[in-house]
Design a protein around this motif. Structure first.
Motif, PDB file in Angstrom:
ATOM      1  N   ARG A  34       0.828  -1.205   0.000  1.00  0.00           N
ATOM      2  CA  ARG A  34       0.000   0.000   0.000  1.00  0.00           C
ATOM      3  C   ARG A  34       0.860   1.251   0.000  1.00  0.00           C
ATOM      4  NH1 ARG A  34      -4.781  -1.500   4.328  1.00  0.00           N
ATOM      5  NH2 ARG A  34      -5.855  -3.002   2.999  1.00  0.00           N
ATOM      6  N   LYS A  35       1.980   1.203   0.732  1.00  0.00           N
ATOM      7  CA  LYS A  35       2.874   2.356   0.772  1.00  0.00           C
ATOM      8  C   LYS A  35       3.497   2.595  -0.598  1.00  0.00           C
ATOM      9  CE  LYS A  35       6.699   4.429   3.200  1.00  0.00           C
ATOM     10  NZ  LYS A  35       7.773   4.304   4.147  1.00  0.00           N
ATOM     11  N   VAL A  36       3.906   1.533  -1.264  1.00  0.00           N
ATOM     12  CA  VAL A  36       4.469   1.662  -2.607  1.00  0.00           C
ATOM     13  C   VAL A  36       3.427   2.234  -3.555  1.00  0.00           C
ATOM     14  CG1 VAL A  36       5.329   0.345  -4.572  1.00  0.00           C
ATOM     15  CG2 VAL A  36       6.184  -0.152  -2.294  1.00  0.00           C
ATOM     16  N   ALA A  37       2.207   1.756  -3.461  1.00  0.00           N
ATOM     17  CA  ALA A  37       1.135   2.263  -4.319  1.00  0.00           C
ATOM     18  C   ALA A  37       0.867   3.740  -4.030  1.00  0.00           C
ATOM     19  CB  ALA A  37      -0.126   1.444  -4.118  1.00  0.00           C
ATOM     20  N   ALA A  38       0.889   4.132  -2.779  1.00  0.00           N
ATOM     21  CA  ALA A  38       0.664   5.534  -2.424  1.00  0.00           C
ATOM     22  C   ALA A  38       1.794   6.412  -2.958  1.00  0.00           C
ATOM     23  CB  ALA A  38       0.550   5.675  -0.910  1.00  0.00           C
ATOM     24  N   ASP A  39       3.025   5.910  -2.888  1.00  0.00           N
ATOM     25  CA  ASP A  39       4.160   6.662  -3.421  1.00  0.00           C
ATOM     26  C   ASP A  39       4.035   6.841  -4.929  1.00  0.00           C
ATOM     27  OD1 ASP A  39       5.213   6.837  -0.880  1.00  0.00           O
ATOM     28  OD2 ASP A  39       6.638   5.182  -1.176  1.00  0.00           O
ATOM     29  N   ARG A  40       3.636   5.799  -5.620  1.00  0.00           N
ATOM     30  CA  ARG A  40       3.450   5.895  -7.074  1.00  0.00           C
ATOM     31  C   ARG A  40       2.355   6.906  -7.412  1.00  0.00           C
ATOM     32  NH1 ARG A  40       3.573  -0.311  -9.298  1.00  0.00           N
ATOM     33  NH2 ARG A  40       5.761  -0.719  -8.846  1.00  0.00           N
ATOM     34  N   LYS A  41       1.292   6.883  -6.626  1.00  0.00           N
ATOM     35  CA  LYS A  41       0.189   7.810  -6.879  1.00  0.00           C
ATOM     36  C   LYS A  41       0.650   9.247  -6.669  1.00  0.00           C
ATOM     37  CE  LYS A  41      -4.568   8.753  -5.525  1.00  0.00           C
ATOM     38  NZ  LYS A  41      -5.668   8.369  -4.645  1.00  0.00           N
ATOM     39  N   GLN A  42       1.429   9.500  -5.630  1.00  0.00           N
ATOM     40  CA  GLN A  42       1.923  10.846  -5.385  1.00  0.00           C
ATOM     41  C   GLN A  42       2.828  11.308  -6.518  1.00  0.00           C
ATOM     42  OE1 GLN A  42       3.745  10.781  -1.527  1.00  0.00           O
ATOM     43  NE2 GLN A  42       1.787  10.912  -0.445  1.00  0.00           N
ATOM     44  N   ASP A  43       3.668  10.412  -7.034  1.00  0.00           N
ATOM     45  CA  ASP A  43       4.525  10.759  -8.162  1.00  0.00           C
ATOM     46  C   ASP A  43       3.697  11.099  -9.393  1.00  0.00           C
ATOM     47  OD1 ASP A  43       6.771  10.332  -6.617  1.00  0.00           O
ATOM     48  OD2 ASP A  43       7.117   8.292  -7.390  1.00  0.00           O
ATOM     49  N   LEU A  44       2.670  10.305  -9.643  1.00  0.00           N
ATOM     50  CA  LEU A  44       1.813  10.544 -10.793  1.00  0.00           C
ATOM     51  C   LEU A  44       1.081  11.876 -10.665  1.00  0.00           C
ATOM     52  CD1 LEU A  44       0.579   9.490 -13.413  1.00  0.00           C
ATOM     53  CD2 LEU A  44      -1.166   8.376 -12.045  1.00  0.00           C
ATOM     54  N   VAL A  45       0.580  12.168  -9.478  1.00  0.00           N
ATOM     55  CA  VAL A  45      -0.121  13.432  -9.256  1.00  0.00           C
ATOM     56  C   VAL A  45       0.831  14.603  -9.453  1.00  0.00           C
ATOM     57  CG1 VAL A  45      -1.260  14.842  -7.486  1.00  0.00           C
ATOM     58  CG2 VAL A  45      -1.885  12.448  -7.760  1.00  0.00           C
ATOM     59  N   ALA A  46       2.054  14.470  -8.972  1.00  0.00           N
ATOM     60  CA  ALA A  46       3.035  15.543  -9.146  1.00  0.00           C
ATOM     61  C   ALA A  46       3.324  15.777 -10.626  1.00  0.00           C
ATOM     62  CB  ALA A  46       4.312  15.209  -8.396  1.00  0.00           C
ATOM     63  N   LYS A  47       3.481  14.697 -11.394  1.00  0.00           N
ATOM     64  CA  LYS A  47       3.731  14.835 -12.831  1.00  0.00           C
ATOM     65  C   LYS A  47       2.550  15.490 -13.533  1.00  0.00           C
ATOM     66  CE  LYS A  47       6.810  10.876 -13.261  1.00  0.00           C
ATOM     67  NZ  LYS A  47       6.963   9.526 -13.833  1.00  0.00           N
ATOM     68  N   MET A  48       1.343  15.086 -13.145  1.00  0.00           N
ATOM     69  CA  MET A  48       0.151  15.663 -13.769  1.00  0.00           C
ATOM     70  C   MET A  48       0.035  17.153 -13.457  1.00  0.00           C
ATOM     71  SD  MET A  48      -2.571  12.590 -13.162  1.00  0.00           S
ATOM     72  CE  MET A  48      -3.928  13.404 -13.957  1.00  0.00           C
ATOM     73  N   ARG A  51       2.522  19.056 -15.621  1.00  0.00           N
ATOM     74  CA  ARG A  51       2.028  19.160 -16.994  1.00  0.00           C
ATOM     75  C   ARG A  51       0.900  20.185 -17.089  1.00  0.00           C
ATOM     76  NH1 ARG A  51       1.806  12.763 -18.579  1.00  0.00           N
ATOM     77  NH2 ARG A  51       4.056  12.442 -18.568  1.00  0.00           N
ATOM     78  N   ALA A  52       0.008  20.174 -16.111  1.00  0.00           N
ATOM     79  CA  ALA A  52      -1.118  21.103 -16.134  1.00  0.00           C
ATOM     80  C   ALA A  52      -0.640  22.542 -15.995  1.00  0.00           C
ATOM     81  CB  ALA A  52      -2.098  20.764 -15.020  1.00  0.00           C
ATOM     82  N   LEU A  53       0.387  22.758 -15.183  1.00  0.00           N
ATOM     83  CA  LEU A  53       0.900  24.111 -15.007  1.00  0.00           C
ATOM     84  C   LEU A  53       1.702  24.577 -16.217  1.00  0.00           C
ATOM     85  CD1 LEU A  53       1.987  23.969 -11.265  1.00  0.00           C
ATOM     86  CD2 LEU A  53      -0.002  25.117 -12.237  1.00  0.00           C
ATOM     87  N   SER A  54       2.331  23.668 -16.921  1.00  0.00           N
ATOM     88  CA  SER A  54       3.158  24.062 -18.060  1.00  0.00           C
ATOM     89  C   SER A  54       2.329  24.247 -19.327  1.00  0.00           C
ATOM     90  CB  SER A  54       4.254  23.030 -18.310  1.00  0.00           C
ATOM     91  OG  SER A  54       3.689  21.800 -18.711  1.00  0.00           O
ATOM     92  N   LYS A  55       1.170  23.648 -19.434  1.00  0.00           N
ATOM     93  CA  LYS A  55       0.337  23.765 -20.637  1.00  0.00           C
ATOM     94  C   LYS A  55      -0.113  25.194 -20.918  1.00  0.00           C
ATOM     95  CE  LYS A  55      -1.433  19.204 -21.539  1.00  0.00           C
ATOM     96  NZ  LYS A  55      -2.603  18.361 -21.683  1.00  0.00           N
ATOM     97  N   PRO A  56      -0.596  25.963 -19.939  1.00  0.00           N
ATOM     98  CA  PRO A  56      -1.007  27.334 -20.265  1.00  0.00           C
ATOM     99  C   PRO A  56       0.140  28.172 -20.818  1.00  0.00           C
ATOM    100  CG  PRO A  56      -1.899  26.706 -18.143  1.00  0.00           C
ATOM    101  CD  PRO A  56      -0.976  25.602 -18.590  1.00  0.00           C
ATOM    102  N   ASP A  57       1.349  27.928 -20.393  1.00  0.00           N
ATOM    103  CA  ASP A  57       2.496  28.691 -20.892  1.00  0.00           C
ATOM    104  C   ASP A  57       2.803  28.317 -22.340  1.00  0.00           C
ATOM    105  OD1 ASP A  57       4.203  28.446 -17.704  1.00  0.00           O
ATOM    106  OD2 ASP A  57       2.701  29.870 -18.413  1.00  0.00           O
ATOM    107  N   GLU A  58       2.634  27.061 -22.690  1.00  0.00           N
ATOM    108  CA  GLU A  58       2.960  26.603 -24.036  1.00  0.00           C
ATOM    109  C   GLU A  58       1.845  26.910 -25.026  1.00  0.00           C
ATOM    110  OE1 GLU A  58       3.799  22.472 -23.725  1.00  0.00           O
ATOM    111  OE2 GLU A  58       5.541  22.755 -22.459  1.00  0.00           O
TER     112      GLU A  58
END
Length: 67
Positions: A34-48, A51-58
Protein backbone atom coordinates in the motif's frame (compact mmCIF):
# COMPACT_ATOMS: atom_id res chain seq x y z
CA UNK A 1 -41.37 -5.86 27.95
CA UNK A 2 -38.81 -6.76 25.29
CA UNK A 3 -39.89 -8.86 22.34
CA UNK A 4 -37.23 -11.49 22.89
CA UNK A 5 -35.02 -11.61 25.91
CA UNK A 6 -33.10 -14.62 24.64
CA UNK A 7 -31.84 -12.82 21.56
CA UNK A 8 -28.54 -11.28 22.63
CA UNK A 9 -27.29 -10.56 19.14
CA UNK A 10 -25.25 -7.38 19.11
CA UNK A 11 -24.90 -7.14 22.87
CA UNK A 12 -21.36 -6.37 23.98
CA UNK A 13 -20.13 -4.30 21.04
CA UNK A 14 -18.80 -5.28 17.67
CA UNK A 15 -15.70 -7.20 16.76
CA UNK A 16 -13.46 -6.34 13.91
CA UNK A 17 -13.82 -8.97 11.23
CA UNK A 18 -10.41 -10.20 10.16
CA UNK A 19 -9.69 -11.37 6.66
CA UNK A 20 -7.79 -14.59 6.12
CA UNK A 21 -4.66 -12.61 5.36
CA UNK A 22 -5.00 -10.72 8.63
CA UNK A 23 -5.50 -13.96 10.51
CA UNK A 24 -2.36 -15.42 8.96
CA UNK A 25 -0.26 -12.34 9.69
CA UNK A 26 0.34 -11.12 6.13
CA UNK A 27 -0.47 -7.54 7.07
CA UNK A 28 3.16 -6.31 6.94
CA UNK A 29 3.53 -7.22 3.29
CA UNK A 30 0.20 -5.66 2.40
CA UNK A 31 1.07 -2.46 4.27
CA UNK A 32 4.33 -2.26 2.32
CA UNK A 33 2.43 -2.75 -0.95
CA UNK A 34 0.00 0.00 0.00
CA UNK A 35 2.87 2.36 0.77
CA UNK A 36 4.47 1.66 -2.61
CA UNK A 37 1.14 2.26 -4.32
CA UNK A 38 0.66 5.53 -2.42
CA UNK A 39 4.16 6.66 -3.42
CA UNK A 40 3.45 5.90 -7.07
CA UNK A 41 0.19 7.81 -6.88
CA UNK A 42 1.92 10.85 -5.39
CA UNK A 43 4.53 10.76 -8.16
CA UNK A 44 1.81 10.54 -10.79
CA UNK A 45 -0.12 13.43 -9.26
CA UNK A 46 3.04 15.54 -9.15
CA UNK A 47 3.73 14.83 -12.83
CA UNK A 48 0.15 15.66 -13.77
CA UNK A 49 0.33 18.97 -11.87
CA UNK A 50 3.59 19.88 -13.61
CA UNK A 51 2.03 19.16 -16.99
CA UNK A 52 -1.12 21.10 -16.13
CA UNK A 53 0.90 24.11 -15.01
CA UNK A 54 3.16 24.06 -18.06
CA UNK A 55 0.34 23.77 -20.64
CA UNK A 56 -1.01 27.33 -20.27
CA UNK A 57 2.50 28.69 -20.89
CA UNK A 58 2.96 26.60 -24.04
CA UNK A 59 -0.53 27.13 -25.50
CA UNK A 60 -0.11 30.84 -26.48
CA UNK A 61 3.24 30.11 -28.17
CA UNK A 62 1.60 27.50 -30.37
CA UNK A 63 -1.30 29.82 -31.24
CA UNK A 64 1.14 32.55 -32.30
CA UNK A 65 3.01 30.15 -34.56
CA UNK A 66 -0.20 29.12 -36.32
CA UNK A 67 -1.47 32.67 -36.91
Amino acid sequence: MAKSRNNLLGVGGQRKKLSRADQQGVTQERDADRKVAADRKQDLVAKMRERALSKPDEAPAQDDAQA
